[in-house]
Design a protein around this motif. Structure first.
Motif, mmCIF file in Angstrom:
data_model
loop_
_atom_site.group_PDB
_atom_site.id
_atom_site.type_symbol
_atom_site.label_atom_id
_atom_site.label_comp_id
_atom_site.label_asym_id
_atom_site.label_seq_id
_atom_site.Cartn_x
_atom_site.Cartn_y
_atom_site.Cartn_z
ATOM 1 N N THR A 85 0.745 0.915 -9.000
ATOM 2 C CA THR A 85 -0.746 1.392 -9.569
ATOM 3 C C THR A 85 -1.080 0.561 -10.698
ATOM 4 O OG1 THR A 85 0.358 3.360 -10.733
ATOM 5 C CG2 THR A 85 -0.612 3.793 -8.725
ATOM 6 N N TYR B 94 -8.582 3.242 1.916
ATOM 7 C CA TYR B 94 -7.711 3.269 0.815
ATOM 8 C C TYR B 94 -7.893 4.448 -0.163
ATOM 9 C CZ TYR B 94 -6.449 -1.020 3.403
ATOM 10 O OH TYR B 94 -5.904 -1.850 4.201
ATOM 11 N N ILE C 216 3.289 2.121 3.138
ATOM 12 C CA ILE C 216 2.714 2.492 4.119
ATOM 13 C C ILE C 216 2.189 1.124 5.118
ATOM 14 C CG2 ILE C 216 2.334 4.935 4.122
ATOM 15 C CD1 ILE C 216 -0.677 4.169 3.833
ATOM 16 N N GLU D 241 1.319 5.521 -0.299
ATOM 17 C CA GLU D 241 0.590 6.668 -0.115
ATOM 18 C C GLU D 241 1.699 7.772 -0.313
ATOM 19 O OE1 GLU D 241 -2.309 8.861 3.038
ATOM 20 O OE2 GLU D 241 -0.695 7.839 3.924
ATOM 21 N N LYS D 242 1.754 8.749 -1.227
ATOM 22 C CA LYS D 242 2.583 9.702 -1.541
ATOM 23 C C LYS D 242 4.058 8.985 -1.821
ATOM 24 C CE LYS D 242 -0.111 12.912 1.095
ATOM 25 N NZ LYS D 242 -0.401 13.879 2.046
ATOM 26 N N VAL E 268 0.912 -1.126 0.204
ATOM 27 C CA VAL E 268 0.050 0.113 -0.125
ATOM 28 C C VAL E 268 0.893 1.292 -0.126
ATOM 29 C CG1 VAL E 268 -1.925 1.376 1.271
ATOM 30 C CG2 VAL E 268 -1.678 -1.131 1.157
ATOM 31 N N HIS F 86 -7.123 7.107 -0.743
ATOM 32 C CA HIS F 86 -5.818 8.034 -0.868
ATOM 33 C C HIS F 86 -4.527 7.416 -1.022
ATOM 34 C CE1 HIS F 86 -6.033 6.919 3.138
ATOM 35 N NE2 HIS F 86 -4.806 6.866 3.361
ATOM 36 N N THR F 87 -4.718 6.228 -1.760
ATOM 37 C CA THR F 87 -3.473 5.258 -1.879
ATOM 38 C C THR F 87 -3.385 4.770 -3.257
ATOM 39 O OG1 THR F 87 -4.233 3.123 -1.111
ATOM 40 C CG2 THR F 87 -3.495 4.558 0.848
ATOM 41 N N ASN F 88 -2.570 3.849 -3.477
ATOM 42 C CA ASN F 88 -2.440 3.286 -4.904
ATOM 43 C C ASN F 88 -3.703 2.137 -5.018
ATOM 44 O OD1 ASN F 88 -1.264 1.786 -2.684
ATOM 45 N ND2 ASN F 88 -0.560 0.258 -4.334
#
Length: 182
Positions: A146, A169, A81, A76-77, A74, A171-173
Motif C-alpha cells: 500500500t 480494485y 491475488i 486483498e485481505k 494486487v 477492495h484491494t491495495n
C-alpha cells in the motif's frame, strides 16, 4: 551485452551486468539480499530497511509506471491475488525489476537462476528460474503493497496514468495506491 542482442529492435538491457552480479554473489556471498537497483529510479530509504529481512523473494509497488502509474502485486485481505502492471503478456510474474528482492541464501540453493536475454521477460524469466518458487511464496512488503518506496524518475515525458478502476480494485491495495498517485 553480447553482440547478437545489440542488433534487436528492443534489446534486453542490463542482463549481462545482472548475471555478472549473480555470478559474483555465488562466489563471494553467503548472506544478504539481492536488489537490482537502476539509475533511473528514486528510492525511499525505508525500502532498504524492509528488503533486508527478505527470506526468499519479497515484492512491493513501483510508482510512475507508464499507462497505469504503478506496477504492483494486487493484495486483498493480506493475500496476493494478481498483478497490476502496464504490460502483463504471458508473464507468470508481471512485475518491474525494481519491484522485488531476493535473499542470497535462497538464490544459492537455486544454481540455475539467471536473468534471460529476452526483452520484456527479464524479470519473470529470473523469478521463474528460482524454481521451486511459486506465487504463494512471495513476501509482501511496503505495508501489504500500500506504499510506494521506489519510483521510476526518468526524465522523459509520459502520458498521465489511467486512474485505478475502483469497481474492480476498490477492495484491494490499489485503492490506497490510487490515492497516493493522485
Amino acid at each position: 551485452m553480447p553482440e547478437e542482442y545489440r542488433k534487436e529492435q528492443f534489446p534486453p538491457k542490463g542482463v549481462s551486468n545482472r548475471n555478472k552480479g549473480l555470478e559474483w554473489i555465488r562466489k563471494n556471498a553467503r548472506s544478504g539480499v539481492i536488489y537490482f537497483a537502476d539509475d533511473d529510479n528514486t528510492y525511499d530509504l525505508e525500502l532498504f530497511e524492509e528488503i533486508r529481512h527478505t527470506k526468499r523473494v519479497s515484492m512491493f509497488p513501483v510508482g510512475l509506471m507508464p499507462h497505469l502509474g504503478v506496477c504492483t502485486p494486487v493484495v486483498e485481505k493480506g493475500k496476493l491475488i494478481n498483478f497490476y502492471c502496464g504490460w502483463i503478456g504471458d508473464r507468470k510474474f508481471p512485475i518491474d525489476m525494481a519491484g522485488f528482492a531476493v535473499s542470497v541464501e535462497f538464490l544459492l540453493t537455486r544454481p540455475r537462476a539467471w536473468v534471460p536475454f529476452l526483452a520484456g521477460y527479464e524479470e519473470t524469466g529470473f523469478l521463474v528460474s528460482l524454481q521451486p518458487f511459486e506465487i504463494p511464496d512471495i513476501e509482501l512488503l511496503a505495508s501489504n503493497c500500500t506504499k510506494i518506496l521506489v519510483w521510476h524518475t526518468q526524465t522523459k515525458e509520459n502520458d498521465e496514468p489511467a486512474p485505478v478502476d475502483l469497481d474492480t480494485y476498490g477492495h484491494t491495495n490499489l485503492a490506497k495506491l490510487g490515492e497516493i498517485m493522485m
